[in-house]
Enzyme design. Structure first.
Site, PDB file in Angstrom:
ATOM      1  N   SER A 124      41.783  51.312 -37.065  1.00 23.53           N
ATOM      2  CA  SER A 124      42.520  52.374 -36.385  1.00 23.53           C
ATOM      3  C   SER A 124      41.581  53.493 -35.985  1.00 23.53           C
ATOM      4  O   SER A 124      40.585  53.760 -36.683  1.00 23.53           O
ATOM      5  CB  SER A 124      43.568  52.914 -37.356  1.00 23.53           C
ATOM      6  OG  SER A 124      44.110  54.109 -36.877  1.00 23.53           O
ATOM      7  N   TYR A 148      46.142  56.505 -45.936  1.00 24.10           N
ATOM      8  CA  TYR A 148      46.244  55.383 -44.978  1.00 24.10           C
ATOM      9  C   TYR A 148      44.899  55.170 -44.279  1.00 24.10           C
ATOM     10  O   TYR A 148      44.365  54.062 -44.229  1.00 24.10           O
ATOM     11  CB  TYR A 148      47.349  55.652 -43.941  1.00 24.10           C
ATOM     12  CG  TYR A 148      47.250  54.755 -42.736  1.00 24.10           C
ATOM     13  CD1 TYR A 148      47.501  53.387 -42.846  1.00 24.10           C
ATOM     14  CD2 TYR A 148      46.866  55.254 -41.482  1.00 24.10           C
ATOM     15  CE1 TYR A 148      47.385  52.548 -41.739  1.00 24.10           C
ATOM     16  CE2 TYR A 148      46.756  54.425 -40.376  1.00 24.10           C
ATOM     17  CZ  TYR A 148      47.011  53.072 -40.507  1.00 24.10           C
ATOM     18  OH  TYR A 148      46.882  52.241 -39.418  1.00 24.10           O
ATOM     19  N   LYS A 152      41.857  51.972 -44.267  1.00 20.60           N
ATOM     20  CA  LYS A 152      41.221  51.312 -43.113  1.00 20.60           C
ATOM     21  C   LYS A 152      39.693  51.422 -43.208  1.00 20.60           C
ATOM     22  O   LYS A 152      38.967  50.464 -42.951  1.00 20.60           O
ATOM     23  CB  LYS A 152      41.712  51.932 -41.802  1.00 20.60           C
ATOM     24  CG  LYS A 152      43.176  51.678 -41.507  1.00 20.60           C
ATOM     25  CD  LYS A 152      43.453  50.212 -41.256  1.00 20.60           C
ATOM     26  CE  LYS A 152      44.910  49.912 -41.066  1.00 20.60           C
ATOM     27  NZ  LYS A 152      45.226  48.482 -41.064  1.00 20.60           N
TER      28      LYS A 152
HETATM   29  P1  NAD Z   1      53.979  46.678 -38.353  1.00 19.83           P
HETATM   30  O1  NAD Z   1      54.442  47.371 -39.588  1.00 19.83           O
HETATM   31  O2  NAD Z   1      54.947  46.477 -37.255  1.00 19.83           O
HETATM   32  O3  NAD Z   1      53.350  45.268 -38.737  1.00 19.83           O
HETATM   33  C1  NAD Z   1      52.696  45.031 -39.964  1.00 19.83           C
HETATM   34  C2  NAD Z   1      53.263  43.745 -40.526  1.00 19.83           C
HETATM   35  O4  NAD Z   1      52.607  43.448 -41.767  1.00 19.83           O
HETATM   36  C3  NAD Z   1      54.765  43.842 -40.831  1.00 19.83           C
HETATM   37  O5  NAD Z   1      55.425  42.710 -40.284  1.00 19.83           O
HETATM   38  C4  NAD Z   1      54.839  43.837 -42.365  1.00 19.83           C
HETATM   39  O6  NAD Z   1      56.019  43.236 -42.841  1.00 19.83           O
HETATM   40  C5  NAD Z   1      53.580  43.045 -42.728  1.00 19.83           C
HETATM   41  N1  NAD Z   1      53.033  43.328 -44.048  1.00 19.83           N
HETATM   42  C6  NAD Z   1      52.711  44.539 -44.583  1.00 19.83           C
HETATM   43  N2  NAD Z   1      52.216  44.386 -45.814  1.00 19.83           N
HETATM   44  C7  NAD Z   1      52.217  43.047 -46.083  1.00 19.83           C
HETATM   45  C8  NAD Z   1      51.818  42.267 -47.190  1.00 19.83           C
HETATM   46  N3  NAD Z   1      51.352  42.807 -48.324  1.00 19.83           N
HETATM   47  N4  NAD Z   1      51.960  40.921 -47.126  1.00 19.83           N
HETATM   48  C9  NAD Z   1      52.445  40.335 -46.011  1.00 19.83           C
HETATM   49  N5  NAD Z   1      52.846  41.026 -44.924  1.00 19.83           N
HETATM   50  C10 NAD Z   1      52.721  42.368 -44.961  1.00 19.83           C
HETATM   51  O7  NAD Z   1      52.704  47.491 -37.815  1.00 19.83           O
HETATM   52  P2  NAD Z   1      51.915  47.350 -36.455  1.00 19.83           P
HETATM   53  O8  NAD Z   1      52.140  48.577 -35.666  1.00 19.83           O
HETATM   54  O9  NAD Z   1      52.147  46.026 -35.840  1.00 19.83           O
HETATM   55  O10 NAD Z   1      50.432  47.439 -37.018  1.00 19.83           O
HETATM   56  C11 NAD Z   1      49.669  46.282 -37.341  1.00 19.83           C
HETATM   57  C12 NAD Z   1      48.355  46.715 -37.945  1.00 19.83           C
HETATM   58  O11 NAD Z   1      47.683  47.589 -37.043  1.00 19.83           O
HETATM   59  C13 NAD Z   1      48.505  47.483 -39.251  1.00 19.83           C
HETATM   60  O12 NAD Z   1      47.475  47.079 -40.126  1.00 19.83           O
HETATM   61  C14 NAD Z   1      48.320  48.928 -38.831  1.00 19.83           C
HETATM   62  O13 NAD Z   1      47.802  49.707 -39.876  1.00 19.83           O
HETATM   63  C15 NAD Z   1      47.333  48.804 -37.690  1.00 19.83           C
HETATM   64  N6  NAD Z   1      47.418  49.907 -36.730  1.00 19.83           N
HETATM   65  C16 NAD Z   1      48.613  50.218 -36.128  1.00 19.83           C
HETATM   66  C17 NAD Z   1      48.679  51.299 -35.246  1.00 19.83           C
HETATM   67  C18 NAD Z   1      49.986  51.685 -34.598  1.00 19.83           C
HETATM   68  O14 NAD Z   1      50.087  52.813 -34.098  1.00 19.83           O
HETATM   69  N7  NAD Z   1      50.988  50.830 -34.546  1.00 19.83           N
HETATM   70  C19 NAD Z   1      47.540  52.055 -34.956  1.00 19.83           C
HETATM   71  C20 NAD Z   1      46.334  51.701 -35.556  1.00 19.83           C
HETATM   72  C21 NAD Z   1      46.290  50.617 -36.455  1.00 19.83           C
HETATM   73  N1  UFG Z   2      54.436  64.043 -31.625  1.00 20.94           N
HETATM   74  C1  UFG Z   2      55.412  64.976 -31.321  1.00 20.94           C
HETATM   75  N2  UFG Z   2      56.680  64.739 -31.769  1.00 20.94           N
HETATM   76  C2  UFG Z   2      57.019  63.626 -32.474  1.00 20.94           C
HETATM   77  C3  UFG Z   2      56.012  62.682 -32.772  1.00 20.94           C
HETATM   78  C4  UFG Z   2      54.725  62.931 -32.337  1.00 20.94           C
HETATM   79  O1  UFG Z   2      55.153  65.990 -30.683  1.00 20.94           O
HETATM   80  O2  UFG Z   2      58.196  63.494 -32.853  1.00 20.94           O
HETATM   81  C5  UFG Z   2      53.067  64.271 -31.116  1.00 20.94           C
HETATM   82  C6  UFG Z   2      52.009  64.377 -32.200  1.00 20.94           C
HETATM   83  O3  UFG Z   2      51.914  65.707 -32.651  1.00 20.94           O
HETATM   84  C7  UFG Z   2      50.766  63.866 -31.458  1.00 20.94           C
HETATM   85  C8  UFG Z   2      51.320  62.841 -30.462  1.00 20.94           C
HETATM   86  O4  UFG Z   2      52.708  63.143 -30.344  1.00 20.94           O
HETATM   87  O5  UFG Z   2      50.206  64.921 -30.709  1.00 20.94           O
HETATM   88  C9  UFG Z   2      51.189  61.397 -30.941  1.00 20.94           C
HETATM   89  O6  UFG Z   2      51.741  61.282 -32.251  1.00 20.94           O
HETATM   90  P1  UFG Z   2      52.016  59.855 -32.921  1.00 20.94           P
HETATM   91  O7  UFG Z   2      52.654  60.117 -34.237  1.00 20.94           O
HETATM   92  O8  UFG Z   2      52.720  58.962 -31.965  1.00 20.94           O
HETATM   93  O9  UFG Z   2      50.553  59.251 -33.085  1.00 20.94           O
HETATM   94  P2  UFG Z   2      49.285  59.802 -33.872  1.00 20.94           P
HETATM   95  O10 UFG Z   2      48.193  59.949 -32.873  1.00 20.94           O
HETATM   96  O11 UFG Z   2      49.601  60.964 -34.702  1.00 20.94           O
HETATM   97  O12 UFG Z   2      48.959  58.596 -34.873  1.00 20.94           O
HETATM   98  C10 UFG Z   2      48.920  57.236 -34.460  1.00 20.94           C
HETATM   99  C11 UFG Z   2      49.333  56.345 -35.626  1.00 20.94           C
HETATM  100  C12 UFG Z   2      48.320  56.453 -36.730  1.00 20.94           C
HETATM  101  C13 UFG Z   2      46.967  56.113 -36.187  1.00 20.94           C
HETATM  102  C14 UFG Z   2      46.633  56.999 -35.018  1.00 20.94           C
HETATM  103  C15 UFG Z   2      45.331  56.595 -34.390  1.00 20.94           C
HETATM  104  O13 UFG Z   2      50.603  56.749 -36.117  1.00 20.94           O
HETATM  105  O14 UFG Z   2      48.631  55.532 -37.730  1.00 20.94           O
HETATM  106  O15 UFG Z   2      47.654  56.900 -34.028  1.00 20.94           O
HETATM  107  O16 UFG Z   2      45.363  55.247 -34.070  1.00 20.94           O
HETATM  108  F1  UFG Z   2      46.064  56.298 -37.158  1.00 20.94           F
END
Ligand code: NAD
Ligand code: UFG
Length: 343
Positions: A124, A148, A152
């Site tokens: 991330s 979190y 990572k």
């Molecule tokens: P998500 O929660 O939709 O998907 C994660 C999946 O992993 C889920 O289906 C959950 O049930 C499964 N899971 C969690 N722990 C588990 C375990 N112990 N055993 C088996 N399954 C398990 O999240 P996502 O948005 O698809 O994110 C996927 C990956 O990308 C995550 O590792 C997350 O940290 C990373 N990531 C997501 C974002 C974002 O904004 N969505 C940003 C940066 C990184």
């Molecule tokens: N924001 C609002 N109102 C809301 C939600 C978010 O104003 O209700 C704003 C936040 O302050 C930020 C922007 O929208 O300025 C984006 O916020 P998000 O929560 O959508 O995303 P972040 O950038 O804070 O974080 C996301 C994931 C993290 C990840 C990060 C970088 O949630 O897990 O991107 O990949 F680490």
């Protein structure tokens, strides 16, 4: 030989499985459904017309993870499984370190046991903490600011150590920026449990009337309109990046990190405006205090991924908004919604 996808039922995992299946990879999905719904996998089958094995297994369950490797000749792993809510990680650090770090240790132990050394890992942009400048490139200092983010960062370091211990390891850590959007079919998308933490699912739920208004967290940042700037990337572009990373790990050895972003930052108000234009829905909002831990600006220098993976994002902010809206409109209760109308 199949690709094992951990967390394949989740938001990014399910979209990546579509791309894998469409590229004729055989896949196996491992998920404990702690943050997803099996319905996403039914939709995946409907969407691709392909079948695959699903294991309802927790990564911490070593015996069953071992069985999956024993039963299948796995060629590579794409590892999405993890918990991802920053706020929850502050409240429950133990849960996050156990699930994310120990889960990865179990996975990589089994990979070593069965001589599977090809891995694509979901990292991330959070590993950059408060970046010293933007755009952010991969050689920037790594300083996570919450549990979190530290999971990572720790995992990325563990993966580097594995490669030091055994040069057969071939690993790509993909540092995602802000994934939004959904598959254009409207069949799969992001389905957060409870009130969304992230901006786009919050906006789409305001648009359907499920939530009354958006709170914009701060309008006094040093950005053009004072609201936070992020690098929003279409989840299908992100999914395609995984195919490129997989091709790379299958054809080389070593360990590399790649930013997956568009390189373009948009503010909260710009995203609201783009969403309103794409969906025709008005998004009422109020300015609220800054959210603790938020940074002003975060966007990628994605040139390494373009150079080394031959990948770059293609979809516009308008497409991201249209696809997010289509998913939400057709599935107001996410995967619990009964009917899905397909154009
Ligand atoms: P998500 O929660 O939709 O998907 C994660 C999946 O992993 C889920 O289906 C959950 O049930 C499964 N899971 C969690 N722990 C588990 C375990 N112990 N055993 C088996 N399954 C398990 O999240 P996502 O948005 O698809 O994110 C996927 C990956 O990308 C995550 O590792 C997350 O940290 C990373 N990531 C997501 C974002 C974002 O904004 N969505 C940003 C940066 C990184
Ligand atoms: N924001 C609002 N109102 C809301 C939600 C978010 O104003 O209700 C704003 C936040 O302050 C930020 C922007 O929208 O300025 C984006 O916020 P998000 O929560 O959508 O995303 P972040 O950038 O804070 O974080 C996301 C994931 C993290 C990840 C990060 C970088 O949630 O897990 O991107 O990949 F680490």
């Amino acid at each position: 030989m199949p690709i094992l996808v951990t967390g394949g039922a989740g938001f990014i995992g399910s979209h990546t499985c579509v791309e894998l299946l469409n590229s004729n990879y055989e896949i196996i999905i491992l998920d404990n459904f702690s943050n997803s719904n099996i319905e996403s996998l039914n939709r995946l089958k409907e969407l691709t017309g392909k079948n695959f094995e699903v294991y309802d297994v927790d990564l911490l369950d070593k015996e069953n993870v071992d069985n999956i490797f024993k039963e299948n000749h796995i060629e590579a792993v794409i590892h999405f499984a993890g918990l991802k809510a920053v706020g929850e990680s502050v409240e429950k650090p133990n849960y996050y370190y156990q699930n994310n770090v120990t889960g990865t240790l179990v996975l990589t132990e089994m990979m070593q046991k069965y001589n599977v050394y090809n891995l694509v890992f979901s990292s991330s942009a959070t590993v950059y903490g408060i970046p010293k400048a933007v755009p952010i490139s991969e050689d920037f200092p790594l300083i996570a600011t919450n549990p979190y983010g530290r999971t990572k960062l720790m995992i990325e370091k563990i993966l580097r150590d594995l490669n030091v211990s055994n040069k057969d390891w071939s690993i790509a850590s993909l540092r995602y920026f802000n994934p939004i959007g959904a598959h254009e079919s409207g069949l799969i998308g992001e389905d957060p449990k409870g009130i969304p933490n992230n901006l786009m699912p919050y906006i789409t739920q305001v648009a359907t009337g499920k939530l009354p208004e958006l709170s914009v967290f701060g309008n006094d940042y040093s950005t053009p309109d004072g609201t936070g700037v992020r690098d929003y990337i279409h989840v299908v572009d992100l999914a395609k990046g995984h195919i490129k990373a997989l091709e790379k790990v299958l054809s080389t050895n070593g360990v590399e990190s790649y930013n997956l972003g568009t390189g373009q930052g948009y503010s909260v108000l710009e995203l609201v405006d783009a969403f309103e234009k794409a969906s025709g829905q008005k998004i009422p909002y109020k300015i609220a205090p800054r959210r603790p831990g938020d940074i002003a600006e975060c966007y990628a220098d994605p040139s390494k991924a373009e150079r080394e993976l031959d990948w770059k994002s293609e979809k516009s902010l308008e497409e991201m908004c249209l696809d997010s809206w289509r998913w939400q409109e057709r599935n107001p209760d996410g995967y619990l919604s009964k009917t899905v109308e397909i154009k």
